[in-house]
Design a protein around this motif. Structure first.
Motif, PDB file in Angstrom:
ATOM      1  N   PHE A  29      -3.684  45.933 -19.446  1.00 47.42           N
ATOM      2  CA  PHE A  29      -3.067  45.545 -18.176  1.00 47.42           C
ATOM      3  C   PHE A  29      -4.239  45.321 -17.071  1.00 47.42           C
ATOM      4  O   PHE A  29      -4.882  45.897 -16.698  1.00 47.42           O
ATOM      5  CB  PHE A  29      -2.524  47.019 -17.577  1.00 47.42           C
ATOM      6  N   LYS A  81       3.891  50.761 -10.768  1.00 47.39           N
ATOM      7  CA  LYS A  81       3.372  51.221  -9.273  1.00 47.39           C
ATOM      8  C   LYS A  81       2.127  50.211  -8.987  1.00 47.39           C
ATOM      9  O   LYS A  81       1.951  49.802  -7.882  1.00 47.39           O
ATOM     10  CB  LYS A  81       3.088  52.731  -9.097  1.00 47.39           C
ATOM     11  N   SER A  82       1.356  49.874  -9.933  1.00 55.09           N
ATOM     12  CA  SER A  82       0.464  49.030  -9.614  1.00 55.09           C
ATOM     13  C   SER A  82       0.404  47.730  -9.567  1.00 55.09           C
ATOM     14  O   SER A  82      -0.227  46.820  -9.107  1.00 55.09           O
ATOM     15  CB  SER A  82      -0.874  49.171 -10.889  1.00 55.09           C
ATOM     16  N   LEU A  83       1.945  47.421  -9.913  1.00 51.78           N
ATOM     17  CA  LEU A  83       2.166  45.995  -9.779  1.00 51.78           C
ATOM     18  C   LEU A  83       3.085  45.645  -8.768  1.00 51.78           C
ATOM     19  O   LEU A  83       3.212  44.688  -8.188  1.00 51.78           O
ATOM     20  CB  LEU A  83       3.297  45.678 -11.300  1.00 51.78           C
ATOM     21  N   MET A  84       4.030  46.668  -8.317  1.00 50.73           N
ATOM     22  CA  MET A  84       5.010  46.579  -7.475  1.00 50.73           C
ATOM     23  C   MET A  84       4.642  45.671  -6.098  1.00 50.73           C
ATOM     24  O   MET A  84       5.312  44.829  -5.734  1.00 50.73           O
ATOM     25  CB  MET A  84       5.353  48.186  -6.943  1.00 50.73           C
ATOM     26  N   GLY A  85       3.418  46.203  -5.385  1.00 50.88           N
ATOM     27  CA  GLY A  85       3.155  45.839  -4.148  1.00 50.88           C
ATOM     28  C   GLY A  85       2.686  44.371  -4.202  1.00 50.88           C
ATOM     29  O   GLY A  85       3.036  43.399  -3.378  1.00 50.88           O
ATOM     30  N   ARG A  86       1.950  44.071  -5.367  1.00 52.20           N
ATOM     31  CA  ARG A  86       1.380  42.794  -5.517  1.00 52.20           C
ATOM     32  C   ARG A  86       2.423  41.864  -5.820  1.00 52.20           C
ATOM     33  O   ARG A  86       2.275  40.717  -5.275  1.00 52.20           O
ATOM     34  CB  ARG A  86       0.344  42.990  -6.861  1.00 52.20           C
ATOM     35  N   ALA A 138       5.623  42.054  -5.037  1.00 49.93           N
ATOM     36  CA  ALA A 138       6.320  41.610  -3.634  1.00 49.93           C
ATOM     37  C   ALA A 138       5.476  40.722  -2.897  1.00 49.93           C
ATOM     38  O   ALA A 138       6.136  40.044  -2.171  1.00 49.93           O
ATOM     39  CB  ALA A 138       6.484  42.991  -3.219  1.00 49.93           C
ATOM     40  N   ALA A 143      10.546  45.259  -0.664  1.00 48.13           N
ATOM     41  CA  ALA A 143      10.242  46.122  -1.828  1.00 48.13           C
ATOM     42  C   ALA A 143      10.591  47.487  -1.435  1.00 48.13           C
ATOM     43  O   ALA A 143      10.380  47.806  -0.273  1.00 48.13           O
ATOM     44  CB  ALA A 143       8.532  46.093  -2.164  1.00 48.13           C
ATOM     45  N   PRO A 175       5.451  62.635 -16.160  1.00 50.72           N
ATOM     46  CA  PRO A 175       6.549  61.901 -15.528  1.00 50.72           C
ATOM     47  C   PRO A 175       7.783  61.589 -16.355  1.00 50.72           C
ATOM     48  O   PRO A 175       8.870  61.320 -15.952  1.00 50.72           O
ATOM     49  CB  PRO A 175       5.806  60.649 -15.053  1.00 50.72           C
ATOM     50  N   SER A 186       6.294  53.735 -13.089  1.00 49.70           N
ATOM     51  CA  SER A 186       5.161  54.142 -14.043  1.00 49.70           C
ATOM     52  C   SER A 186       4.013  53.874 -13.342  1.00 49.70           C
ATOM     53  O   SER A 186       4.121  53.021 -12.417  1.00 49.70           O
ATOM     54  CB  SER A 186       5.467  53.594 -15.157  1.00 49.70           C
ATOM     55  N   SER A 187       2.748  54.243 -13.930  1.00 44.86           N
ATOM     56  CA  SER A 187       1.647  53.866 -13.302  1.00 44.86           C
ATOM     57  C   SER A 187       1.513  52.344 -13.382  1.00 44.86           C
ATOM     58  O   SER A 187       0.850  51.923 -12.632  1.00 44.86           O
ATOM     59  CB  SER A 187       0.496  54.700 -13.846  1.00 44.86           C
ATOM     60  N   THR A 198       1.152  40.281 -12.484  1.00 44.00           N
ATOM     61  CA  THR A 198       1.898  39.812 -11.558  1.00 44.00           C
ATOM     62  C   THR A 198       2.225  38.271 -11.608  1.00 44.00           C
ATOM     63  O   THR A 198       3.420  37.677 -11.828  1.00 44.00           O
ATOM     64  CB  THR A 198       1.209  39.988 -10.239  1.00 44.00           C
ATOM     65  N   ALA A 215      10.033  50.980  -3.317  1.00 44.66           N
ATOM     66  CA  ALA A 215       9.438  51.684  -4.559  1.00 44.66           C
ATOM     67  C   ALA A 215      10.118  53.074  -4.843  1.00 44.66           C
ATOM     68  O   ALA A 215      10.877  53.589  -3.949  1.00 44.66           O
ATOM     69  CB  ALA A 215       7.896  52.051  -4.405  1.00 44.66           C
ATOM     70  N   GLU A 256      -0.145  56.302 -17.711  1.00 38.44           N
ATOM     71  CA  GLU A 256       0.629  57.488 -18.334  1.00 38.44           C
ATOM     72  C   GLU A 256       0.244  57.947 -19.481  1.00 38.44           C
ATOM     73  O   GLU A 256      -0.018  57.246 -20.491  1.00 38.44           O
ATOM     74  CB  GLU A 256       2.043  56.429 -18.584  1.00 38.44           C
ATOM     75  N   ALA A 313      -1.976  47.398  -3.700  1.00 39.91           N
ATOM     76  CA  ALA A 313      -1.621  46.441  -4.707  1.00 39.91           C
ATOM     77  C   ALA A 313      -1.122  45.255  -3.740  1.00 39.91           C
ATOM     78  O   ALA A 313      -1.507  44.159  -3.989  1.00 39.91           O
ATOM     79  CB  ALA A 313      -0.602  46.506  -5.770  1.00 39.91           C
ATOM     80  N   MET A 314      -0.794  45.275  -2.574  1.00 34.11           N
ATOM     81  CA  MET A 314      -0.329  44.088  -1.622  1.00 34.11           C
ATOM     82  C   MET A 314      -1.513  43.551  -1.103  1.00 34.11           C
ATOM     83  O   MET A 314      -1.626  42.372  -0.993  1.00 34.11           O
ATOM     84  CB  MET A 314       0.360  44.767  -0.543  1.00 34.11           C
ATOM     85  N   SER A 334      -3.595  43.797 -12.855  1.00 36.28           N
ATOM     86  CA  SER A 334      -2.194  43.739 -12.099  1.00 36.28           C
ATOM     87  C   SER A 334      -2.043  42.367 -11.708  1.00 36.28           C
ATOM     88  O   SER A 334      -0.980  41.692 -11.357  1.00 36.28           O
ATOM     89  CB  SER A 334      -2.275  44.510 -10.889  1.00 36.28           C
TER      90      SER A 334
END
Ligand SMILES: Cc1cc2nc3c(=O)[nH]c(=O)nc-3n(C[C@H](O)[C@H](O)[C@H](O)COP(=O)(O)OP(=O)(O)OC[C@H]3O[C@@H](n4cnc5c(N)ncnc54)[C@H](O)[C@@H]3O)c2cc1C
Lengths: 318, 246
Positions: free
Chosen positions: A68, A98-103, A105, A112, A195, A94-95, A74, A114, B159, B128-129, A70
């Protein structure tokens, strides 16, 4: 089109991936469109995602996806979304997600949200709900951007396998080389990570010391539950840090949370109060946790926990 | 090393959350604010430790109005060398990341730190952004970090386990529990903080992509059902038949 990134671990899907696809299919239905899924790297039987509502399943293969990063993921997901014309992308919260989300977006110039915990609505505007203040409240967000990225909170939707498997297609997307070099991966084998756990047995300072955890572990084993603990327990190194739940630890929402010898401080409750059913075992009838509980047992834990384990064994055997 | 730490300001963890205007806005009456624990305890302290070890500067950056200067002074009292405040309400992760990226682009930081998430909106998105906007690698949920030369070795939570990664500067890292130990500012730090530079910058243009329109509290529990400690069979029965949890 809605595109779901279905996460794999060592080539296998976890429940979170099926939850995300189910969520994606329901979101697509709300928007009057179709749901596709994308899988990055190796995967066993990616076509099964069709059963959860993906009308198309795409698999991207590249050595660059082995670990992985990001930036790489992405590029792959944004590239896939672009190729198939998807304007909504769904991730697991998931971890990895979450590590991808912002990037993602930022890359897609998307709105976005979350940790969404309900399927969006779309009556003129696109709205979706998520927990805020570490589970102390919920907020509904309105997403005004054309493109949207959502990450789905674990255990907030049940996977629904009502469809049929589909053929896996490849997609021609440019996947850059990673800049993060993974040296070592250490996974705790054989237990469901907190989680994702549906059943959690958690214990606090009432346990008096680390040597007394045998009764907790036995109860968890009989139930098939994952163990957790309060913050002071982790801070005193009675239990590993990854077991610490609450506002400054892991936030969880299992089907069943059994709290043993935990007082129920506001910071503890924040991370666990979304659990569907809460059982509290505490010798102090005034412990604040009872106010947040569905079932309570006012008793000495050293006496009652072994007997709960016995009753469960009997129940399992019957 | 030129280090940047993003610090957010959040309601104290003991805050009882309430809303007003029929759930349209968060009720800030009587709310006490603190620096976001992940930013203060782990990101900021690890940055200060690295500076102490390798030399350089630690800049704390915050997006918020002038009233938040006291919180920024706390970051300076703990040991940041200087601070930047972007003069605007932190309306969304995208807004915050856009503002910080606009500042960081011109400055050439080696490492940009964030906490793993804020405890108010729990988005875990800003790091991340920022990484995307700055075209930097991003390592999330770091629980341990060493730096040698221009390479960092970071242990990060994944995880059900942990992963050890290497990455070259410049990069963005988000800090989890374990990366450092909380530091309480001492008298000398608090005095020095008053004289440390705090630059105020006006925000860059931004187009809103999403916003919270309604808040609500989770449904209250209807009341606890107490079970006789002598009858654990009954608890098991309730969990099976009534709660359908087992
Ligand atoms: C900024 C901040 C963040 C925090 N974040 C978190 C967090 O994320 N998670 C978290 O858990 N805490 C967090 N805390 C700490 C929190 O405030 C409480 O101190 C903590 O949750 C208490 O842990 P506990 O319930 O295990 O211990 P205690 O409060 O000491 O409670 C122990 C309980 O065990 C019961 N007990 C004792 N002996 C027995 C027995 N023999 N049988 C049955 N019951 C028994 C007692 O009646 C008592 O209720 C945070 C605090 C701060 C300031």
């Amino acid at each position: 089109m809605v595109l779901v990134f279905a996460e794999t671990v060592k080539g296998g899907f976890k429940k979170a991936a099926f939850e995300a696809v189910t969520y994606g299919a329901k979101t697509a239905a709300v928007l009057g469109t179709d749901c596709a899924a994308v899988v990055l790297g190796e995967a066993d039987n990616a076509g099964q995602l069709g059963e959860y509502g993906a009308s198309k399943v795409y698999q991207l293969k590249s050595d660059h996806l082995a670990n992985f990063d990001s930036q790489v993921y992405t590029a792959a997901i944004a590239g896939a979304a672009d190729k198939i014309g998807a304007s909504v992308v769904i991730l697991s919260h998931s971890s990895t997600g979450k590590s991808l989300m912002g990037r993602l977006a930022a890359r897609m110039k998307a709105g976005a949200v979350a940790a969404v915990n309900a399927v969006p609505t779309n009556d003129g505007s696109f709205k979706v709900r998520k927990p805020v203040f570490s589970g102390k409240a919920f907020a509904t967000y309105e997403v005004s951007a054309d493109k949207k990225v959502l990450s789905v909170m674990g255990n907030s939707i049940q996977p629904e396998a009502t469809g049929a498997a589909v053929a896996v297609e490849s997609l021609d997307v440019d996947v850059p080389a990673p800049r993060v070099r993974v040296k070592e991966v250490k996974r705790v084998e054989g237990v469901v990570p907190l989680p994702e756990a549906e059943l959690v047995v958690s214990a606090g300072r009432g346990m008096k010391g680390p040597d007394n955890w045998g009764i907790i572990e036995e109860l968890a084993t009989v139930m098939g539950a994952t163990t957790a603990c309060s913050r002071p327990v982790a801070d005193s190194d009675w239990r590993p840090h990854h077991e610490h739940v609450g506002q400054t630890g892991v936030a969880i929402r299992p089907n069943l949370y059994i709290a043993i010898g935990i007082s129920g401080a506001i910071q503890h409750l924040a991370g666990v109060n979304s659990s569907k059913t809460i059982v509290v075992i505490n010798k102090d009838p005034e412990a604040p946790f009872f106010k947040a509980a569905d079932y309570g047992v006012v008793a000495d834990l050293f006496d009652v926990v072994p007997r709960l384990t016995e009753s469960l064994k009997k129940f399992k055997a019957s | 090393m030129k280090l940047l730490v993003c610090v957010s300001r959040v309601p104290d963890t003991t805050t009882k959350i309430t809303f007003k205007d029929g759930g349209a806005t968060f009720n800030t009456d009587g709310v006490k604010y603190i620096l976001n624990p992940y930013d203060e305890w782990y990101a900021l302290v690890r940055a200060i430790e690295l500076k102490e070890q390798l030399g350089g500067t630690v800049t704390a950056i915050h997006v918020g109005p002038a009233a938040n200067d006291t919180d920024i002074r706390k970051a300076l009292a703990i040991g940041a060398d200087n601070a930047v405040r972007i003069n605007a309400e932190a309306s969304s992760p995208a807004f915050v990341a856009t503002q910080i990226a606009a500042h960081a682009k011109a400055e050439g930081y080696d490492i940009v730190f964030t906490g793993k998430e804020t405890i108010n909106y729990n988005n875990s998105s800003v790091g991340a952004m920022l990484a995307e906007l700055l075209d930097m690698p991003f390592v999330s949920y770091g629980t341990h970090m060493d730096v040698a030369g221009n390479t960092a070795t970071i242990t990060r939570d994944i995880e059900g386990g942990a992963e050890v990664v290497e990455v070259d500067t410049p990069f963005v890292v988000s800090a989890s529990k374990g990366m450092a130990e909380q530091r309480i500012p001492n008298m000398r730090g608090i005095m020095m903080a008053k004289r440390k530079p705090l630059k105020v910058v006006e925000p860059a243009a931004f187009e809103e992509t999403e916003k919270a329109v309604h808040y609500e509290l989770p449904p209250a529990k209807t009341g606890v059902k107490l079970v006789d400690p002598e009858n654990m069979d009954e608890l098991v029965r309730l969990l099976h038949e009534e709660a359908k949890a087992i």
